[in-house]
Enzyme design. Structure first.
Site, PDB file in Angstrom:
ATOM      1  N   THR A 229       0.836  -1.193   0.000  1.00  0.00           N
ATOM      2  CA  THR A 229       0.000   0.000   0.000  1.00  0.00           C
ATOM      3  C   THR A 229       0.880   1.256   0.000  1.00  0.00           C
ATOM      4  O   THR A 229       0.618   2.220  -0.720  1.00  0.00           O
ATOM      5  CB  THR A 229      -0.915  -0.010   1.232  1.00  0.00           C
ATOM      6  OG1 THR A 229      -1.589  -1.269   1.278  1.00  0.00           O
ATOM      7  CG2 THR A 229      -1.931   1.094   1.170  1.00  0.00           C
ATOM      8  N   GLU A 444      14.442 -23.935  29.565  1.00  0.00           N
ATOM      9  CA  GLU A 444      15.095 -22.930  28.723  1.00  0.00           C
ATOM     10  C   GLU A 444      16.592 -23.180  28.606  1.00  0.00           C
ATOM     11  O   GLU A 444      17.171 -23.053  27.529  1.00  0.00           O
ATOM     12  CB  GLU A 444      14.832 -21.517  29.267  1.00  0.00           C
ATOM     13  CG  GLU A 444      13.374 -21.075  29.198  1.00  0.00           C
ATOM     14  CD  GLU A 444      12.746 -21.234  27.831  1.00  0.00           C
ATOM     15  OE1 GLU A 444      13.473 -21.159  26.819  1.00  0.00           O
ATOM     16  OE2 GLU A 444      11.521 -21.459  27.764  1.00  0.00           O
TER      17      GLU A 444
END
Ligand code: ADP
Ligand code: MG
Ligand code: ZN
Length: 635
Positions: A229, A444
């Site tokens: 756009t 983690e």
């Protein structure tokens, strides 16, 4: 967005329809009302009336301006005494006769004991007129208006009562977009292709002189947020011409034919303003291939046909250029893509490292920054992000700077913004139990260790066990040292191992399996599947393409491209790859259980550790090990 205005053509015929309709309805209503309101009445001659009085058949009369209402005696139950309720008698049968100026009437009535009165509440003619004519019309008008408005809203139109069939789509006209190519970073190939269009709009005569025809339209194709756009606006800005924009979905309405009339309208208005640009955003909403299997959609097809014929019909020498954008080019109707229509296809890709850095530079201009910021690092950390993400990131960083009561944006703000885009905001109020916190930490560190212990992986940037709004309870951020365009099979296998290592750490240390690994497992599965079915990296299937990607620019789902039997084998092959990766992760972590423990403890204490701290601990442990080995060898 300056000079933005809604384009609403006016159209008189709906008003006419409305007036005729409401007149007919009001007449009908009046007729119906008068029929319902008055009991059975029968007109009689005046002398018949006199006769009735003389025969004592009349109980009472009511004299109106133009008539006399006659209530008969019924002589039965209520003894002929009429009950007047608001001027009406409940007498069942009733006659009336025209009013005759008869001076002897009252005498006669008195003689025969007939009650009589002149109606007092004779309606004012104006009130009468209002009630029976103006009021219903107003009511109808209101009702009609509400109906149209709610319909208009549902269809996304902005029109009110008079909006039937007229172009009330959200078409915007900007005389000056104020956007230039300088506002669009990267995308140099796309800009190059569009340059010619800009030049043509500047000077159509130059092209006409030599007999060159400009393409009528160009199709901007690419994933959402890559600046399609923006590019279209920049073309208008560069060429300094008006910019008409409308979204494909705004054409399609419930009523067949509305879309087509909007297309006509659009082209009419645009050619009056030529040279100019017509931009149709998300054109796939109308440009969908007409031969889909789910039966036709008349409205959409008509709109598309109208668009096709308008594109053929208008004279490109006038300087009207049509740009359209889509992220699903594969579903567009072939007729749209043939020469003479959208014959140019301009690919607007996701930006690469340099592109991302340039986009960040464009957007960082709007915020105050401290001089030490390093946009290259941010660009490295945001592989796969599109322009819209990066614009958003810069804004998040600025917001964070304000929250931290700073007046400039620093590197930390930008890094935090990257994490916000990847994992969501920190969610400090979510409290994990100690046990959960330990599990998350080990999970983690499992990922991080698997990363550090393998060759084909990106270095660890940060590990954190602060929960995030997007659901992650903790995460490990990796940072590539350079942009990669290709991924080798080894890299994919290592990546799968890293993904599975989180769960493996849980298994080794706590002998448990938690739901925290769901996302890891999904990603590992996708990678393994793609590796075998799309990248031809398995020994079993070789380079057979077992799956196809459906909408390339939307990360669409994959569709099988093989027999069911092969799919079963494919599934088995995926399971095999995942099993092997699982075993590899298990081996890596058990061999380095000391590092796992120490780093996890450190993480539990601090909640967040950097890649540097992580590597320091890991190297310490390695040194200690080496020393031990040395001494044991010596002894
Ligand atoms: P698309 O139409 O491809 O979905 P947009 O053109 O609407 O994407 O882009 C959305 C926003 O992202 C733009 O307004 C702009 O702020 C930013 N953006 C995207 N691509 C770029 C780019 N190449 N350079 C600068 N900003 C960009
Ligand atoms: Mg867009
Ligand atoms: Zn994980």
């Amino acid at each position: 967005m300056n000079n933005k205005q809604d384009q609403n053509g006016s159209n008189k015929s709906p008003m006419l329809y409305f007036i005729i309709l409401s007149l007919v309805a009001t007449i009908g209503l009046n007729y119906l009302l008068s029929f319902l309101m008055s009991p059975q009445k029968k007109e009689i001659y005046y002398n018949e009336f006199i006769q009735m009085v003389e025969q004592d058949k009349v109980d009472s009369i009511e004299i109106k301006s133009d008539r006399i209402l006659i209530y008969e005696k019924n002589g039965t139950q209520n003894g002929g005494i009429p009950e007047y309720i608001d001027g009406f008698s409940e007498q069942p049968s009733m006659y009336y006769t025209g009013y005759v100026n008869d001076p002897k009437l009252s005498e006669l009535l008195n003689e025969h004991n007939v009650k009589y009165k002149r109606s007092l509440d004779e309606n004012n003619i104006f009130v009468d007129f209002f009630v029976s004519w103006i009021f219903p019309i107003l009511l109808l008008y209101l009702f009609f208006g509400l109906l149209m408005r709610s319909m208009g809203k549902k269809m996304g139109g902005s029109g009110g009562i008079m909006g039937i069939g007229q172009s009330n789509a959200k078409m915007y006209m900007e005389n000056k977009t104020g956007v230039t190519f300088a506002d669009v970073a990267g995308q140099s190939e796309a800009k190059e292709s569009l340059d010619e269009i800009v030049d043509f709009l500047h000077n159509p005569a130059k092209y006409m002189a030599i007999g060159a025809k400009q393409p009528k339209g160009a199709l901007l194709v690419g994933p959402p947020g890559t600046g399609k756009t923006l590019l279209a606006k920049a073309v208008a800005g560069e060429a300094n011409v008006p910019f008409f924009s409308i979204s494909g979905s705004d054409f399609v309405e419930m009523f067949v034919g509305v879309g087509a009339s909007r297309v006509r309208d659009l082209f009419k208005q645009a050619s009056a303003k030529a040279p100019c640009i017509i931009f149709i955003d998300e054109i796939d909403a109308i440009g969908k291939s007409r031969d889909n299997q789910y039966g036709g959609n008349d409205e959409r097809e008509q709109t598309l046909n109208q668009l096709l014929s308008e594109m053929d019909g208008f004279d490109s020498s006038k300087g009207v250029v049509i740009l359209a954008a889509t992220n699903r080019p594969e579903i567009l109707d072939k007729a749209l893509l043939r020469p003479g229509r959208f014959d140019r296809r301009i690919i607007v890709e996701k930006p690469d490292l340099k592109g991302r850095e340039d986009i960040l530079k464009v957007h960082i201009k709007n915020v105050k920054v401290s001089p030490e910021i390093d946009l290259h690092e941010i660009a490295l950390a945001t592989s796969g992000a599109v322009g819209a993400d990066l614009a958003n990131m810069v804004n998040e960083a600025a917001l964070r700077a304000v929250r931290m009561k700073r007046n400039v944006v620093i590197q930390d703000d930008l890094m935090e913004a990257v994490e916000i885009i990847i994992a969501g905001k920190e969610k400090k109020d979510r409290i994990l139990s100690d046990k959960e916190k330990r599990i998350v930490a080990y999970h983690e560190v499992g990922h991080a260790l698997a990363t550090a212990l393998q060759k084909n992986t990106d270095p660890v940037q940060k590990i954190t066990i602060v929960p995030r709004t997007m659901g992650a309870l903790g995460y490990t951020m990796q940072m590539p040292e350079e942009e990669k365009y290709l991924m080798s099979k080894d890299e994919i296998l290592d990546e799968i191992t890293v993904l599975l290592a989180g769960r493996v750490a849980e298994e080794i240390v706590f002998n448990t399996k938690t739901t925290g690994a769901a996302n890891d497992i999904e990603r590992a599965n996708d990678l393994a599947r793609a590796m075998i079915a799309q990248y031809g990296m398995s020994d079993k299937f070789g380079m057979a393409a077992l799956e196809k990607v459906q909408s390339k620019y939307l990360d669409g789902r994959n569709v099988p491209n093989c027999s069911e039997e092969t799919q079963t084998q494919l599934d088995n092959e995926i399971i095999k790859v995942l099993k092997e990766a699982h075993e590899k992760a298990e081996k890596l972590l058990t061999e380095n259980i000391e590092a796992l423990d120490r780093i996890a403890e450190f993480l539990i204490e601090r909640e967040t550790i950097t890649g540097e701290q992580f590597m320091n601990i890991l190297n310490e442990i390695r040194d200690e090990k080496n020393k031990k080995e040395d001494t044991s060898e010596e002894s």
